[in-house]
Motif scaffolding. Structure first.
Motif, PDB file in Angstrom:
ATOM      1  N   SER A 191       0.793  -1.228   0.000  1.00 50.77           N
ATOM      2  CA  SER A 191       0.000   0.000   0.000  1.00 50.77           C
ATOM      3  C   SER A 191       0.825   1.277   0.000  1.00 50.77           C
ATOM      4  CB  SER A 191      -0.957   0.000   1.197  1.00 50.77           C
ATOM      5  OG  SER A 191      -0.237  -0.087   2.409  1.00 50.77           O
ATOM      6  N   THR A 192       2.042   1.246   0.546  1.00 50.52           N
ATOM      7  CA  THR A 192       2.853   2.463   0.610  1.00 50.52           C
ATOM      8  C   THR A 192       3.719   2.647  -0.634  1.00 50.52           C
ATOM      9  OG1 THR A 192       4.632   1.334   1.801  1.00 50.52           O
ATOM     10  CG2 THR A 192       2.916   2.393   3.127  1.00 50.52           C
ATOM     11  N   MET A 193       3.714   1.673  -1.527  1.00 50.08           N
ATOM     12  CA  MET A 193       4.473   1.772  -2.773  1.00 50.08           C
ATOM     13  C   MET A 193       3.569   2.268  -3.892  1.00 50.08           C
ATOM     14  SD  MET A 193       6.599  -1.814  -2.404  1.00 50.08           S
ATOM     15  CE  MET A 193       7.529  -1.603  -3.921  1.00 50.08           C
ATOM     16  N   SER A 231     -13.653 -11.162  -6.241  1.00 51.28           N
ATOM     17  CA  SER A 231     -14.815 -10.284  -6.083  1.00 51.28           C
ATOM     18  C   SER A 231     -15.064  -9.881  -4.635  1.00 51.28           C
ATOM     19  CB  SER A 231     -16.071 -10.969  -6.638  1.00 51.28           C
ATOM     20  OG  SER A 231     -16.524 -11.992  -5.761  1.00 51.28           O
ATOM     21  N   LEU A 232     -14.260 -10.398  -3.708  1.00 53.61           N
ATOM     22  CA  LEU A 232     -14.501 -10.184  -2.280  1.00 53.61           C
ATOM     23  C   LEU A 232     -14.499  -8.695  -1.936  1.00 53.61           C
ATOM     24  CD1 LEU A 232     -14.853 -11.780   0.400  1.00 53.61           C
ATOM     25  CD2 LEU A 232     -12.400 -11.510   0.744  1.00 53.61           C
ATOM     26  N   GLY A 233     -15.590  -8.234  -1.331  1.00 54.84           N
ATOM     27  CA  GLY A 233     -15.678  -6.858  -0.848  1.00 54.84           C
ATOM     28  C   GLY A 233     -15.955  -5.819  -1.912  1.00 54.84           C
ATOM     29  N   LEU A 234     -16.231  -6.242  -3.153  1.00 56.21           N
ATOM     30  CA  LEU A 234     -16.464  -5.282  -4.221  1.00 56.21           C
ATOM     31  C   LEU A 234     -17.955  -5.043  -4.437  1.00 56.21           C
ATOM     32  CD1 LEU A 234     -13.884  -6.411  -6.943  1.00 56.21           C
ATOM     33  CD2 LEU A 234     -13.591  -4.748  -5.091  1.00 56.21           C
ATOM     34  N   ALA A 235     -18.287  -3.841  -4.894  1.00 59.73           N
ATOM     35  CA  ALA A 235     -19.668  -3.514  -5.243  1.00 59.73           C
ATOM     36  C   ALA A 235     -20.094  -4.370  -6.436  1.00 59.73           C
ATOM     37  CB  ALA A 235     -19.779  -2.031  -5.591  1.00 59.73           C
ATOM     38  N   PRO A 236     -21.418  -4.646  -6.562  1.00 63.87           N
ATOM     39  CA  PRO A 236     -21.896  -5.516  -7.641  1.00 63.87           C
ATOM     40  C   PRO A 236     -21.426  -5.112  -9.032  1.00 63.87           C
ATOM     41  CG  PRO A 236     -23.644  -5.149  -6.060  1.00 63.87           C
ATOM     42  CD  PRO A 236     -22.506  -4.281  -5.636  1.00 63.87           C
ATOM     43  N   ARG A 237     -21.391  -3.818  -9.342  1.00 61.81           N
ATOM     44  CA  ARG A 237     -20.974  -3.398 -10.683  1.00 61.81           C
ATOM     45  C   ARG A 237     -19.495  -3.729 -10.922  1.00 61.81           C
ATOM     46  NH1 ARG A 237     -18.063   1.214 -10.793  1.00 61.81           N
ATOM     47  NH2 ARG A 237     -17.957   2.458  -8.882  1.00 61.81           N
ATOM     48  N   LEU A 238     -18.697  -3.664  -9.851  1.00 63.85           N
ATOM     49  CA  LEU A 238     -17.280  -3.991  -9.984  1.00 63.85           C
ATOM     50  C   LEU A 238     -17.068  -5.499 -10.103  1.00 63.85           C
ATOM     51  CD1 LEU A 238     -15.608  -1.462  -7.525  1.00 63.85           C
ATOM     52  CD2 LEU A 238     -15.544  -1.449 -10.013  1.00 63.85           C
ATOM     53  N   VAL A 239     -17.944  -6.266  -9.450  1.00 65.02           N
ATOM     54  CA  VAL A 239     -17.877  -7.724  -9.597  1.00 65.02           C
ATOM     55  C   VAL A 239     -18.061  -8.091 -11.065  1.00 65.02           C
ATOM     56  CG1 VAL A 239     -18.993  -9.916  -9.037  1.00 65.02           C
ATOM     57  CG2 VAL A 239     -18.657  -8.195  -7.254  1.00 65.02           C
ATOM     58  N   GLY A 240     -19.032  -7.463 -11.706  1.00 61.34           N
ATOM     59  CA  GLY A 240     -19.264  -7.709 -13.123  1.00 61.34           C
ATOM     60  C   GLY A 240     -18.070  -7.341 -13.974  1.00 61.34           C
ATOM     61  N   PHE A 241     -17.438  -6.221 -13.642  1.00 58.31           N
ATOM     62  CA  PHE A 241     -16.253  -5.787 -14.394  1.00 58.31           C
ATOM     63  C   PHE A 241     -15.114  -6.781 -14.235  1.00 58.31           C
ATOM     64  CE2 PHE A 241     -12.135  -3.662 -14.484  1.00 58.31           C
ATOM     65  CZ  PHE A 241     -12.155  -3.128 -15.762  1.00 58.31           C
ATOM     66  N   ILE A 242     -14.879  -7.242 -12.998  1.00 57.29           N
ATOM     67  CA  ILE A 242     -13.807  -8.201 -12.749  1.00 57.29           C
ATOM     68  C   ILE A 242     -14.075  -9.499 -13.503  1.00 57.29           C
ATOM     69  CG2 ILE A 242     -12.696  -9.640 -10.993  1.00 57.29           C
ATOM     70  CD1 ILE A 242     -11.736  -6.756 -10.945  1.00 57.29           C
ATOM     71  N   CYS A 243     -15.326  -9.931 -13.525  1.00 57.65           N
ATOM     72  CA  CYS A 243     -15.675 -11.155 -14.252  1.00 57.65           C
ATOM     73  C   CYS A 243     -15.402 -11.002 -15.749  1.00 57.65           C
ATOM     74  CB  CYS A 243     -17.136 -11.512 -14.016  1.00 57.65           C
ATOM     75  SG  CYS A 243     -17.475 -12.171 -12.368  1.00 57.65           S
ATOM     76  N   GLU A 244     -15.772  -9.857 -16.307  1.00 59.14           N
ATOM     77  CA  GLU A 244     -15.495  -9.606 -17.723  1.00 59.14           C
ATOM     78  C   GLU A 244     -13.998  -9.615 -17.987  1.00 59.14           C
ATOM     79  OE1 GLU A 244     -17.338  -5.952 -18.808  1.00 59.14           O
ATOM     80  OE2 GLU A 244     -19.370  -6.659 -18.366  1.00 59.14           O
ATOM     81  N   GLY A 295      -2.138   2.208  -1.911  1.00 61.51           N
ATOM     82  CA  GLY A 295      -3.124   2.144  -0.844  1.00 61.51           C
ATOM     83  C   GLY A 295      -4.181   3.218  -0.909  1.00 61.51           C
ATOM     84  N   SER A 296      -3.973   4.236  -1.734  1.00 61.18           N
ATOM     85  CA  SER A 296      -4.942   5.326  -1.838  1.00 61.18           C
ATOM     86  C   SER A 296      -5.998   5.071  -2.903  1.00 61.18           C
ATOM     87  CB  SER A 296      -4.217   6.649  -2.149  1.00 61.18           C
ATOM     88  OG  SER A 296      -3.626   6.602  -3.444  1.00 61.18           O
ATOM     89  N   MET A 297      -5.896   3.949  -3.611  1.00 63.46           N
ATOM     90  CA  MET A 297      -6.869   3.631  -4.656  1.00 63.46           C
ATOM     91  C   MET A 297      -8.099   2.943  -4.066  1.00 63.46           C
ATOM     92  SD  MET A 297      -4.652   2.491  -7.994  1.00 63.46           S
ATOM     93  CE  MET A 297      -4.262   0.867  -7.366  1.00 63.46           C
ATOM     94  N   SER A 298      -9.155   2.875  -4.862  1.00 64.86           N
ATOM     95  CA  SER A 298     -10.377   2.188  -4.432  1.00 64.86           C
ATOM     96  C   SER A 298     -10.145   0.691  -4.377  1.00 64.86           C
ATOM     97  CB  SER A 298     -11.514   2.492  -5.405  1.00 64.86           C
ATOM     98  OG  SER A 298     -11.267   1.854  -6.659  1.00 64.86           O
ATOM     99  N   GLY A 299     -11.083  -0.023  -3.742  1.00 68.95           N
ATOM    100  CA  GLY A 299     -10.969  -1.473  -3.640  1.00 68.95           C
ATOM    101  C   GLY A 299     -10.923  -2.151  -4.997  1.00 68.95           C
ATOM    102  N   GLY A 300     -11.749  -1.689  -5.932  1.00 75.03           N
ATOM    103  CA  GLY A 300     -11.756  -2.274  -7.264  1.00 75.03           C
ATOM    104  C   GLY A 300     -10.448  -2.051  -7.996  1.00 75.03           C
ATOM    105  N   GLU A 301      -9.890  -0.843  -7.851  1.00 77.86           N
ATOM    106  CA  GLU A 301      -8.608  -0.543  -8.489  1.00 77.86           C
ATOM    107  C   GLU A 301      -7.481  -1.359  -7.878  1.00 77.86           C
ATOM    108  OE1 GLU A 301      -9.757   4.106  -9.620  1.00 77.86           O
ATOM    109  OE2 GLU A 301      -8.648   3.629  -7.780  1.00 77.86           O
ATOM    110  N   GLN A 302      -7.540  -1.560  -6.565  1.00 76.44           N
ATOM    111  CA  GLN A 302      -6.521  -2.389  -5.917  1.00 76.44           C
ATOM    112  C   GLN A 302      -6.607  -3.839  -6.397  1.00 76.44           C
ATOM    113  OE1 GLN A 302      -6.330  -1.971  -1.635  1.00 76.44           O
ATOM    114  NE2 GLN A 302      -6.582   0.252  -1.741  1.00 76.44           N
ATOM    115  N   GLN A 303      -7.828  -4.311  -6.647  1.00 79.88           N
ATOM    116  CA  GLN A 303      -7.975  -5.675  -7.162  1.00 79.88           C
ATOM    117  C   GLN A 303      -7.387  -5.786  -8.567  1.00 79.88           C
ATOM    118  OE1 GLN A 303      -9.443  -8.653  -5.471  1.00 79.88           O
ATOM    119  NE2 GLN A 303      -7.961  -9.169  -7.051  1.00 79.88           N
TER     120      GLN A 303
END
Length: 238
Positions: free
Chosen positions: A92-94, A160-173, A131-139
């Motif tokens: 996160s600090t890098m 997909s753990l902890g991601l909003a539904p729209r981000l789950v769809g993006f990760i799946c794609e 570490g300053s990015m959103s959860g989806g960006e970190q994934q």
């Protein structure tokens, strides 16, 4: 279709606890295979056996026909297996760029360009602290870092753990795009519905044992899977 990864009759015991029991999972070339189940049933332990964090107490793990079950993690990485771990576990600090370069193999710059094509948002944030990015960006960063080594098999643990539904769809794609580019993917997921939609084959694990396996789209209509994981709703024609 030939299998790039074969897990045959794998067992794992930690202390006095039996974690995995005769687990067999096969991942074909250029395929997505899911291992599904509730939390704590052995999914992550299976991934850790494949990546060399745990050493199985029985069975074998074949990569391109060679048993890797007794190798150390760094040797398994060099053979072509990379894992995007549960909980992302980025540094996160890098910066984003520093995180990506930690995953780089011999191809270096070439793979960086490829990963940034897959994840344009990371290109915009190369100098940003991870570490300053959103959860989806970190994934995305976690998956991108794993791809930097151009693996033969990509292990995805709960992406997909902890991601909003729209981000789950993006990760799946994104995972399907990675498969279409020629990668083989072993996916561990609690989100059974999302995983089945993108997988070629799926295995359901309970208490360390495989209890159901089959074509992923057929399992969408399997009453056992529907009752246990899809709220009793069978998806006809999915």
């Amino acid at each position: 279709m030939s299998n790039i990864l074969e897990i045959n009759n794998l067992s794992l015991k930690i202390g006095v606890q039996d974690i995995l029991h005769d687990v067999t999972v096969k991942v074909p070339q250029k395929g997505i295979v899911s291992v599904l189940g509730a939390n704590g049933v052995g999914k992550t332990s299976l991934m850790r056996c494949v990546s060399g964090i745990y050493h199985a107490t029985g069975g074998e793990i074949l990569l391109d026909g060679q048993d890797i079950s007794k190798l150390k993690s760094h040797d398994i990485v060099e053979r072509g297996v990379m894992q995007a771990p549960e909980g992302r576990q980025i540094f996160s600090t890098m910066t984003v760029l520093e995180n990506l370069l930690l995953g780089a193999g011999a191809l270096g710059r070439q793979e960086l360009d490829h990963v940034l094509t897959l994840f344009p948002v990371l290109k915009e944030r190369l100098k940003q602290q991870a570490g300053s990015m959103s959860g989806g960006e970190q994934q995305m960063l976690c998956i991108g870092r794993a791809l930097m080594h151009k693996p033969k098999v990509l292990l995805l643990d709960e992406p997909s753990l902890g991601l909003a539904p729209r981000l789950v769809g993006f990760i799946c794609e994104l995972v399907t795009r990675i498969r279409d580019e020629g990668y083989s993917v072993l996916l561990v997921e609690q989100n059974v519905k999302a995983a089945l939609r993108i997988s070629d084959k799926a295995y359901v694990i309970e208490h360390g044992k495989i209890v159901i396996e089959g074509d992923a789209h057929e399992l969408m209509s399997d009453k056992r899977v529907a009752d246990a994981y899809l709220g009793g709703h069978v998806h006809e024609g999915s």
